[in-house]
Every structure is written in structure tokens, then in C-alpha cells.
Design a protein around this motif. Structure first.
Motif, PDB file in Angstrom:
ATOM      1  N   UNK A 289      42.860  50.551  35.100  1.00  0.00           N
ATOM      2  CA  UNK A 289      42.842  51.285  36.366  1.00  0.00           C
ATOM      3  C   UNK A 289      41.449  51.183  36.993  1.00  0.00           C
ATOM      4  N   UNK A 290      40.412  51.355  36.177  1.00  0.00           N
ATOM      5  CA  UNK A 290      39.041  51.237  36.679  1.00  0.00           C
ATOM      6  C   UNK A 290      38.737  49.803  37.104  1.00  0.00           C
ATOM      7  N   UNK A 291      39.024  48.858  36.226  1.00  0.00           N
ATOM      8  CA  UNK A 291      38.648  47.466  36.462  1.00  0.00           C
ATOM      9  C   UNK A 291      39.443  46.836  37.601  1.00  0.00           C
ATOM     10  N   UNK A 292      40.642  47.329  37.841  1.00  0.00           N
ATOM     11  CA  UNK A 292      41.450  46.816  38.948  1.00  0.00           C
ATOM     12  C   UNK A 292      41.269  47.651  40.209  1.00  0.00           C
ATOM     13  N   UNK A 293      40.279  48.539  40.170  1.00  0.00           N
ATOM     14  CA  UNK A 293      39.859  49.293  41.355  1.00  0.00           C
ATOM     15  C   UNK A 293      40.943  50.206  41.912  1.00  0.00           C
ATOM     16  N   UNK A 294      41.686  50.845  41.047  1.00  0.00           N
ATOM     17  CA  UNK A 294      42.714  51.777  41.482  1.00  0.00           C
ATOM     18  C   UNK A 294      42.176  53.204  41.422  1.00  0.00           C
ATOM     19  N   UNK A 356      36.427  42.198  39.309  1.00  0.00           N
ATOM     20  CA  UNK A 356      37.355  41.110  38.987  1.00  0.00           C
ATOM     21  C   UNK A 356      36.717  40.110  38.036  1.00  0.00           C
ATOM     22  N   UNK A 357      35.429  39.849  38.207  1.00  0.00           N
ATOM     23  CA  UNK A 357      34.768  38.866  37.358  1.00  0.00           C
ATOM     24  C   UNK A 357      34.425  39.419  35.982  1.00  0.00           C
ATOM     25  N   UNK A 358      34.615  40.707  35.766  1.00  0.00           N
ATOM     26  CA  UNK A 358      34.513  41.252  34.401  1.00  0.00           C
ATOM     27  C   UNK A 358      35.762  40.903  33.598  1.00  0.00           C
ATOM     28  N   UNK A 359      36.850  40.588  34.283  1.00  0.00           N
ATOM     29  CA  UNK A 359      38.144  40.372  33.639  1.00  0.00           C
ATOM     30  C   UNK A 359      38.456  38.894  33.478  1.00  0.00           C
ATOM     31  N   UNK A 360      39.191  38.562  32.426  1.00  0.00           N
ATOM     32  CA  UNK A 360      39.625  37.184  32.242  1.00  0.00           C
ATOM     33  C   UNK A 360      40.629  36.763  33.302  1.00  0.00           C
ATOM     34  N   UNK A 361      41.266  37.725  33.966  1.00  0.00           N
ATOM     35  CA  UNK A 361      42.199  37.406  35.050  1.00  0.00           C
ATOM     36  C   UNK A 361      41.461  36.844  36.264  1.00  0.00           C
TER      37      UNK A 361
END
Length: 475
Positions: A289-294, A356-361
Motif C-alpha cells: 500500500x505504501x510502495x504503490x502510493x495508495x 516504483x523504482x524500489x520495487x522489482x515491478x
């Protein structure tokens, strides 16, 4: 207790994440379906900790301590009952953090969950997670938590070396660690996580590899690997601010990051975020939720919420927090920080790049272009091309055609230092531009470990390309 992660020489942006918001105006207006609850009680405060916590001593069963916990939970319930629901959708994730939430008796946790259910609703199948330290729970307590709806335990082991546990002020022993692993495994919870900290004073690469191997042997579904951040005002900051510090130097810190990536991915864990690894299907839903900015609700001492495009942190002092709750309840606003301005679109743009760049997605460039304009992506492309050539970024295949193109771009007979095949950066960049021109999805991600290690430099360089002229056209 989990730690914020900032690696020496390759700082991540956790601190920025704590004060930034959503990826788009649409998300900013969306109602939260996640809630964080801060439970600040610890047996003792660790030497590296700067979180808002309250040390209650080793004997947590004292009537005075139990009364203190009851009073705090009553305060949290008063806050959340006064908070207006901003959506018709029930909560899909609930996270109890701290502090050491596993010190809180099950009946008090039940009070909070009941209040959340009454005020917002909790969806069937929701992820309900709780942080727990070894030496603060047994199998019976975990089973009681499970009966209340807890589905995930995040266990703060931090090290499998007795001397390091003492060196950083942890209240548990290595024997407590193994007893806790046995207990959490016996509960049959859907998922559990184990936390480790690299960069501790006196930690060697050999000792770090031992902790990694023991973590894998424990069999958790998820492993978080944090690099020690020495925060101002902590004992570590006072003790280790001079030359000759026992903290690992930058080359050692880099080697530990690389060792974690190699060891855990070889054991079947997906390195899905700079500091986090998961077996298939076991990513932390709440942290995403945090990493996807929700948006999300938050309750309790020092807790930071993000609702309707506004981020608000509650007071970190207990008396100040209690006074704030009383004013909030009496004021009847229903939504903390409603008077604050909504985050700017520029801040949102920086957020989506950073997180977004913290994530492998990775970073979805087509979506970025749709939300923030062609000028924004055009400004980033030359720098992205350079990072592709340096091996710090890669293009993610999006469909069968992309997979074939990616395979065609492999340089025959070559492999990188991490054992992965090398890809023709120019061919990858052409693929990226072609998909953008055709309006197709395309994403770039940081490579692992090289790109993740230099994430601070990469993200800062991307930010630097977004000058005022570009931003004025895009936003």
C-alpha cells in the motif's frame, strides 16, 4: 520492531516515503482500505531506535504496565471511532506496528480490531499483521491472536548472533529466537516474516552469511533485510560518531547487501523490494500500500496517515498525543489534517518515480506518460538509456512479443558478474521507445543487486532531469 532502512553509501528513500503521497490525483481522492495501528510498548528501547516507543521494563505483567496499556488502547479506540470512513469498501489490510505489539494482551488487541470492524469494516480474507519480538510471546498467545483474525506475524529477530543482540540492546536472546521460530511455525498462520539487520557494530560478512543461512533454515514466507541507519539522538549516534567505529564500512555493507540478494534468491525468495524478499504469493500486502502510493488510515502515537491527498503525523510524545486525541474527538472533524493542502502534482510525480523504482515491478513509463505528459517521460529517457548501458536498469518484458525481443537482445556467450546474462542495452532501449510510440505498456526496473545498490544515485539523477521548465509543461 522493524527498522527504517538506509544503507551506508547507497541510501534508500524510506525517509522521503514517510512524508510523501500518491501517484495520481485519482488515487489521492480514493478512500483508504488499509489501516496502520501503532502500539508503542517495548521492554526496553534498542540502542539504534528513534521510533516513538515507551519502555515498560522486562516485567510486562505488572498491574501498572497493564493499566498503562489499557489506557493507551482506549485512547487509540477513541481516535479511530472519531475518524470518518472515507469509502464504502472495508479494510483489506490492517498492520499493528511498534514498538512491540506482541506485548499487548490479546483482549486489548481484540478491542482495537472490534473498533476497526465497527467503524470501517474488515474484509473477509484481509491481511491482518502484527510485529512480534522473540521473548514476548509463546504459542498460546499466537493462537489467541490467530483466533482474533491475525493472519501474518512479522518477527524482529535482527541477528542470529548472541553478542550482536546484546550490542544493539535487544531484550531477547538467541534461545528466545529459536523458541519463537518454533512457536510461530506451529501456529499454522497463512504467512510469517523474519527481520534481519545488516551493518550492526562488529558484524562481519561471515557472521552476516550465518544469519542469512539460519533465516533460510527457519523457513519463513517472507524475509526483510534492513541496513542499520544511525539516527540522531540514539545511543548509537553518540557512541559511533568518531573514527574507528565498529560499524561495517561501505565496501562491507555493499558485500552484505549482495550476499543477502544472492543467498535469498537462490533459496527461492523473490527480491520484490529493495529490503524485502518473499516466497511466491507472500509479499506484504500492507507494505505494498505504501510502495504503490495508495492512501491509508493510521492511528496511535506518532503514526502517519495519508487520506484524501493529505499526509498527517500524530504527536510523538504521549502527553501531546493524548491532548491531540481529545481535541480531535471534541472537534468532530472526522478526518485528521482536513485543513492541510493537498500534495502537489509535482510531489506526486517524484513519489511515483521514487517508490516504483524500489520495487522489482519497476516504473511503468506508459502510465507515467498518461498521467504527467510526454514531456516528462521524454526528459527521463536519455538518463534511462544511460542506466541501461551501465547495467543499472533493465526493460521488463510485458507480453509474449516483448519476451521474444528480450531473448533476441541477449548477448551470446556473456554473463554478468551476478551470473545473469548480459542484454544489448541499445536493443532494449529501442524496444522501450517502440512500445511508447505505439502506446503499449512498458516498464523499467533497477537491476539486482547493482541497480538496487545505487538506487539513491539513480533516483537522484532522474529527479535532476525534471527541471522547472519540464515540470511546468507537464504539470
Amino acid at each position: 520492531m522493524a527498522c527504517s532502512q538506509t544503507a551506508s553509501g547507497f541510501r534508500c528513500f524510506t525517509a522521503l516515503r514517510s512524508r510523501r503521497g500518491l501517484t495520481s490525483v485519482a488515487r489521492a481522492a480514493a478512500g483508504p482500505t488499509a489501516a496502520y495501528v501503532h502500539l508503542p510498548f517495548c521492554k526496553r528501547k534498542c540502542f539504534y531506535c528513534d521510533f516513538p516507543v515507551e519502555a515498560v521494563g522486562l516485567n510486562t505483567e505488572k498491574p501498572r504496565t497493564q493499566d498503562r496499556m489499557q489506557a493507551y488502547v482506549d485512547l487509540v479506540c477513541a481516535e479511530l471511532k472519531a475518524t470518518r470512513s472515507l469509502t464504502d469498501a472495508p479494510l483489506t489490510t490492517v498492520s499493528f506496528g511498534g514498538g512491540t505489539p506482541s506485548l499487548v494482551p490479546p483482549q486489548l488487541l481484540e478491542s482495537i480490531l472490534s473498533a476497526l470492524q465497527q467503524q470501517f469494516g474488515i474484509a473477509a480474507g484481509a491481511e491482518v499483521s502484527i510485529e512480534a519480538d522473540p521473548g514476548t510471546f509463546d504459542l498460546q498467545r499466537l493462537l489467541q491472536y490467530k483466533a482474533l483474525g491475525v493472519t501474518r506475524v512479522s518477527m524482529g529477530v535482527q541477528s542470529f548472533q548472541e553478542d550482536l543482540l546484546k550490542a544493539c540492546g535487544r531484550s531477547h536472546s538467541l534461545a528466545d529466537v529459536y523458541a519463537a521460530i518454533e512457536a510461530v511455525t506451529a501456529t499454522g498462520l497463512p504467512s510469517w516474516s523474519l527481520d534481519l539487520i545488516s551493518g550492526l557494530p562488529g558484524l562481519s560478512l561471515q557472521g552476516w552469511q550465518h544469519s542469512l543461512q539460519q533465516a533460510v533454515a527457519a523457513g519463513p514466507d517472507h524475509i526483510s533485510v534492513y541496513d542499520l541507519q544511525v539516527e540522531e539522538g540514539t545511543p548509537f549516534a553518540r557512541w559511533f560518531s568518531v573514527e574507528g567505529s565498529p560499524l561495517p564500512k561501505e565496501p562491507e555493507a555493499v558485500a552484505m547487501f549482495e550476499a543477502a540478494s544472492a543467498t535469498l534468491t537462490a533459496a527461492g525468495y523473490e527480491h520484490y523490494e529493495i529490503s524485502n524478499y518473499a516466497k511466491p504469493g507472500h509479499r506484504s500486502k500492507h507494505n505494498q500500500v505504501y510502495w504503490q502510493c495508495q492512501p491509508y488510515y493510521a492511528f496511535g502515537l506518532g503514526a502517519a496517515s495519508y487520506t484524501r491527498g493529505r499526509r498527517f503525523s500524530r504527536p510523538r510524545g504521549m502527553q501531546e498525543y493524548e491532548a491531540w486525541v481529545k481535541r480531535f474527538v471534541q472537534g468532530g472533524a472526522g478526518c485528521p489534517a482536513a485543513e492541510l493542502p493537498v500534495e502537489s502534482k509535482e510531489e506526486q510525480l517524484l513519489d511515483v518515480i521514487m517508490l516504483s523504482l524500489r520495487l522489482s515491478d519497476g516504473l511503468a513509463l506508459q502510465q507515467l506518460q498518461q498521467q504527467y505528459g510526454q514531456e516528462t517521460v521524454a526528459a527521463l529517457l536519455p538518463t534511462i538509456q544511460g542506466f541501461l548501458q551501465q547495467g543499472l536498469m533493465q526493460v521488463l518484458p510485458c507480453d509474449a512479443q516483448d519476451v521474444q525481443q528480450a531473448e533476441d537482445a541477449i548477448v551470446p556467450g556473456l554473463s554478468g558478474s551476478s551470473g545473469t546474462v548480459e542484454v544489448d542495452a541499445d536493443a532494449a532501449y529501442m524496444q522501450l521507445c517502440d512500445r511508447l510510440q505505439r502506446g503499449k505498456d512498458v516498464s523499467v526496473r533497477l537491476t539486482d543487486p547493482a541497480g538496487f545498490l545505487l538506487s539513491n544515485d539513480v533516483i537522484s539523477e532522474l529527479f535532476a532531469q525534471l527541471d522547472s521548465r519540464t515540470l511546468s509543461k507537464a504539470l
